[in-house]
Design an enzyme around this catalytic site. Structure first.
Site, PDB file in Angstrom:
ATOM      1  N   GLU A  59      82.002  69.558  24.597  1.00 38.73           N
ATOM      2  CA  GLU A  59      82.389  68.592  23.790  1.00 38.73           C
ATOM      3  C   GLU A  59      83.533  68.036  22.262  1.00 38.73           C
ATOM      4  OE1 GLU A  59      78.967  68.304  25.555  1.00 38.73           O
ATOM      5  OE2 GLU A  59      79.469  69.421  24.878  1.00 38.73           O
ATOM      6  N   PHE A  84      75.510  64.149  22.315  1.00 40.57           N
ATOM      7  CA  PHE A  84      76.838  65.150  22.587  1.00 40.57           C
ATOM      8  C   PHE A  84      78.286  65.112  22.062  1.00 40.57           C
ATOM      9  CE2 PHE A  84      74.247  66.642  26.751  1.00 40.57           C
ATOM     10  CZ  PHE A  84      73.910  67.428  25.826  1.00 40.57           C
ATOM     11  N   ASP A 118      64.535  62.735  30.160  1.00 36.59           N
ATOM     12  CA  ASP A 118      65.646  63.865  29.841  1.00 36.59           C
ATOM     13  C   ASP A 118      64.402  64.066  28.331  1.00 36.59           C
ATOM     14  OD1 ASP A 118      67.441  63.789  31.728  1.00 36.59           O
ATOM     15  OD2 ASP A 118      68.639  62.653  31.139  1.00 36.59           O
ATOM     16  N   ARG A 168      72.029  54.293  30.168  1.00 32.96           N
ATOM     17  CA  ARG A 168      71.359  54.489  31.070  1.00 32.96           C
ATOM     18  C   ARG A 168      70.509  53.603  32.381  1.00 32.96           C
ATOM     19  NH1 ARG A 168      67.399  59.848  32.494  1.00 32.96           N
ATOM     20  NH2 ARG A 168      67.474  59.981  34.601  1.00 32.96           N
TER      21      ARG A 168
END
Length: 313
Positions: A59, A84, A118, A168
């Site tokens: 990244e 990130f 996650d 998301r």
């Protein structure tokens, strides 16, 4: 109001990039950190493969590549998960994009507690604070599909660095197609007289539901969608605070450094007003189903309504 349907704003991001290119944005290029299926830049890649660059799981390098491309007259959208794009690559965003004020757009997906399973390592609840601290950086967190697509297109037209946050989780689409997004302008969703609720991202739909719940109890809530966190629409915030005398902020972010602090800063200097901040209370998240986690952390209509009811009393 639009028919209620649910679309994740990361999906809106991919579709907006494709639409921009189809509409003649010939200088648009899209970068990704090996996550195009998740960030939905794969939608753009399928239509314009020669203008999509997979930088791999690197990244920091991706941000530097985007910076270089911007100096050649291109408009790069660098894409990755918020943890990130804002976290891992912060130094490059600050020094290589922010300091020279380059025309780089950062598309950050999978932000906040709603990343779900996650877990804490990916549930970035610090990105508003990080990006707000960079001089000249515009910070946007759209509330639904319609606003997200318009925000991407507004960012493309804007000359300078922009951080766009997408989710998301699929969220309610409550805007009609004739809605007009403008950088730096908040949206008065509904008028009220007893308390102001200022929200962004997926919390706007929850704030609207909370307002409906409060109305049943005779409490009139003014609802504001503050998609642009920086620059903040201070004029709208202050006008509403003067009208209701009480303000609640709601964000899927740490209460430190985000929307709540931006609102408090504006009010404390120009219109001292009691404020309650609803967000992640200076703690890390954990793995679990997104909807359950949001309820656990108080990021839901029931809690917003309960806080507002107690506040008004």
């Amino acid at each position: 109001m639009a028919d209620i349907k649910k679309i994740a704003t990361r999906e809106s991001y991919g579709n907006a990039l494709k639409e921009l290119a189809q509409e003649g944005a010939d200088n648009l290029v899209v970068l990704d950190a090996d996550l195009s299926a998740a960030t939905k830049t794969g939608i753009f890649k399928k239509a314009f493969p020669e203008r999509h660059i997979n930088c791999g799981i690197a990244e920091a390098n991706m941000i530097c590549v985007a910076a270089g491309l911007s100096t050649m007259g291109l408009v790069p959208f660098a894409s990755s998960f918020a943890m990130f794009a804002a976290g891992r690559a912060f130094e490059q965003v600050r020094n290589t994009v922010g300091y020279p004020h380059l025309n780089v757009k950062i598309g950050a997906t999978h932000a906040g507690i709603s990343v779900g399973e996650d877990g804490a390592s990916h549930q970035c609840c610090e990105d508003f604070a990080l990006m707000r601290s960079i001089p000249g950086m515009v910070v946007i967190c759209p509330a639904d599909d319609v606003e997200a697509k318009q925000a991407v297109k507004a960012a493309y037209k804007y000359e300078g660095p922009v951080y766009l946050r997408f989710g998301r989780l699929a969220v309610d689409v409550f805007h009609d197609d004739d809605y007009k997004f403008e950088i730096g302008k908040g949206e008065l969703v509904s008028e009220g007289s007893d308390v102001t609720i200022i929200a962004n991202g997926l919390m706007v739909a929850e704030a609207i539901k909370a307002g409906e719940m409060l109305a049943q109890k005779g409490i009139s809530a003014e609802i504001i969608n503050m998609a642009t966190i920086k620059p903040l629409d201070e004029e709208l915030v202050i006008a509403s605070a003067k009208k209701t005398g009480k303000v609640i902020t709601v964000e899927e972010h740490n209460i430190i450094g985000g929307l709540g602090e931006a609102v408090c800063s504006a009010l404390s200097e120009k219109c001292p007003t009691p404020v309650k901040r609803i967000g992640v209370n200076d703690e890390f998240g954990h793995s679990g189903p997104a909807v359950d986690l949001l309820k656990q952390f108080g990021l839901c209509a029931d809690n917003i309504a309960a806080v507002a009811e107690e506040f008004v009393k």
